[in-house]
Design an enzyme around this catalytic site. Structure first.
Site, PDB file in Angstrom:
ATOM      1  N   LYS A   1      54.538  -4.478  -3.674  1.00  0.00           N
ATOM      2  CA  LYS A   1      55.410  -5.566  -3.216  1.00  0.00           C
ATOM      3  C   LYS A   1      56.764  -5.050  -2.766  1.00  0.00           C
ATOM      4  CE  LYS A   1      54.739  -6.978  -7.893  1.00  0.00           C
ATOM      5  NZ  LYS A   1      54.117  -8.031  -8.654  1.00  0.00           N
TER       6      LYS A   1
ATOM      7  N   LYS B   1      50.680   3.565  -1.982  1.00  0.00           N
ATOM      8  CA  LYS B   1      50.092   2.457  -2.725  1.00  0.00           C
ATOM      9  C   LYS B   1      50.502   1.115  -2.107  1.00  0.00           C
ATOM     10  CE  LYS B   1      51.828   1.464  -6.743  1.00  0.00           C
ATOM     11  NZ  LYS B   1      52.318   1.487  -8.129  1.00  0.00           N
TER      12      LYS B   1
ATOM     13  N   LYS C   1      60.943   4.491  -9.465  1.00  0.00           N
ATOM     14  CA  LYS C   1      61.764   3.276  -9.341  1.00  0.00           C
ATOM     15  C   LYS C   1      63.247   3.589  -9.391  1.00  0.00           C
ATOM     16  CE  LYS C   1      58.709  -0.434 -10.802  1.00  0.00           C
ATOM     17  NZ  LYS C   1      58.566  -1.620 -11.668  1.00  0.00           N
TER      18      LYS C   1
END
Ligand code: AMP
Ligand code: TRP
Length: 343
Positions: free
Chosen positions: A197, A194, A111
């Protein structure tokens, strides 16, 4: 006694991965255990969230819980920020967890990306808050998708270190519950990534609020390969899993088959057996029908619930009161163990 806790972030666009990897598994656990299902809004703000959207996104997750079959009179459904115990215990855990432990967390690395210096401190200590979520209720079992395994290892390490440091057998060492035929749902555009969103392509994921046409369109456009569908020769010796080596050669095919297995409630072995040698076009037709019949009613019920925000807000508020009552004595005991002076 066993107690279940799990959380989902209100970051918008809940997708099939959230459903098959987590939310659907929450439903069945209610019959046998006391369950707390939390919309983790404090985790969400570790990356920027538009304040105008945070409340509607919080209701969206609550609506997905309800529409999937979680019963709010039985299980506790609430949002994290309404129960102060999470932040309180997270501070204590910030002082228990070690920098070295957090430096190993792959989710932070993914992230934060190249801009590590610019990431929030909240994103770095995210796993400590997650440990606090679980341990504020002394939960023993945590149903999650495969990607949360490392965070739960850290929760175990924190519980063990707290117990050792303070010489108290206080926190349970939690067990992850990672089960079902689709613990890691992959992108429909790239079977090595994966489903997420944060993927810029809408065609990479099926959102829980997608209508029948969107679901059909996304499945028809899903990436495949030129071969026919594989059969049970792709299974491991015990016949229960796809062989990892074989899976790597055709990730998109095995992803779609795993989704079919999970949605139909049959094993991956039965699914491979059913479609061995078929063409993708006919298999995709079956997958569209199954997906629309399973997800359509959930999406419609979510829309209905989101159109009545007061009802959902009341459920979250009641849930928060029930959750706070369970956490209060735990926090009180933690204060005593740590040595804080108090009433
Ligand atoms: P999040 O949206 O990151 O809060 O995730 C909520 C839950 O969904 C967690 O238990 C995740 O492990 C699970 N999850 C998220 N993405 C996937 C995926 N692609 N496949 C399976 N589980 C997932
Ligand atoms: N980190 C989890 C995710 O991104 C969400 C989460 C927060 C959670 N607190 C939790 C999951 C506690 C299980 C238990 O998916």
């Amino acid at each position: 006694m066993s107690r279940i806790f799990s959380g989902v972030q209100p970051t918008g666009d809940l997708h099939l991965g959230n459903y098959l990897g987590a939310i659907r598994n929450f439903v069945g656990l209610q019959d046998d255990f006391e369950c707390l299902y939390c919309v983790v809004d404090m985790h969400a703000i570790t990356v920027w969230q538009d304040p105008e959207l945070l409340a509607p996104h919080t209701r969206e997750v609550a609506a997905a819980f309800l529409a999937s079959g979680i019963d709010p009179t039985d299980s506790i459904i609430f949002n994290q920020s309404q129960v102060t115990a999470h932040a309180e215990l997270a501070w204590v855990f910030n002082c228990v967890a070690r920098m070295g432990w957090l430096n190993r967390m792959t989710q932070f690395k993914e992230k934060a990306g190249k801009h590590r210096e610019n990431a929030s401190i909240g994103l770095y200590v995210y796993p400590n808050l997650m440990a606090a979520d679980i341990l504020a209720y002394k939960a023993t079992h945590v149903p999650v998708g495969e990607d949360q395994k490392q965070h739960l290892e850290l929760t175990r390490d924190i519980a063990i270190k707290f117990n050792n440091d303070f010489g108290a057998e206080f926190f349970p060492v939690v067990e992850p519950l990672i089960f079902g035929e689709a613990t890691r749902v992959m992108s429909l555009r790239d079977g090595t990534k994966k489903m997420s969103k944060s993927d810029p392509s809408e065609y990479s994921r099926i959102n829980l609020t997608d209508g029948a046409d969107d679901i059909a369109g996304k499945i028809r456009k899903a990436k495949t390969d030129p071969g026919e569908l594989p059969g049970t020769e792709s299974l491991t010796e015990d016949g229960r899993h796809i062989d990892a080596e074989i899976e790597r050669t055709r990730p998109e095919a095995f992803n779609l088959l795993s989704i079919y297995a999970a949605l139909s409630g049959q094993t991956i072995a039965a699914t491979l057996d059913q479609f061995a040698g078929s063409q993708f076009s006919s298999f995709k037709g079956e997958l569209v029908d199954l997906s629309v019949s399973k997800l359509g009613p959930i999406g419609a019920e979510m829309q209905r619930l989101m159109a009545a925000p007061d009802h959902v807000d009341q459920i979250l508020h009641d849930g928060a009161n029930r959750a706070a009552a369970i956490a209060a004595p735990v926090i009180k005991e933690v204060h005593k163990i740590v040595g804080f002076l108090g009433a």
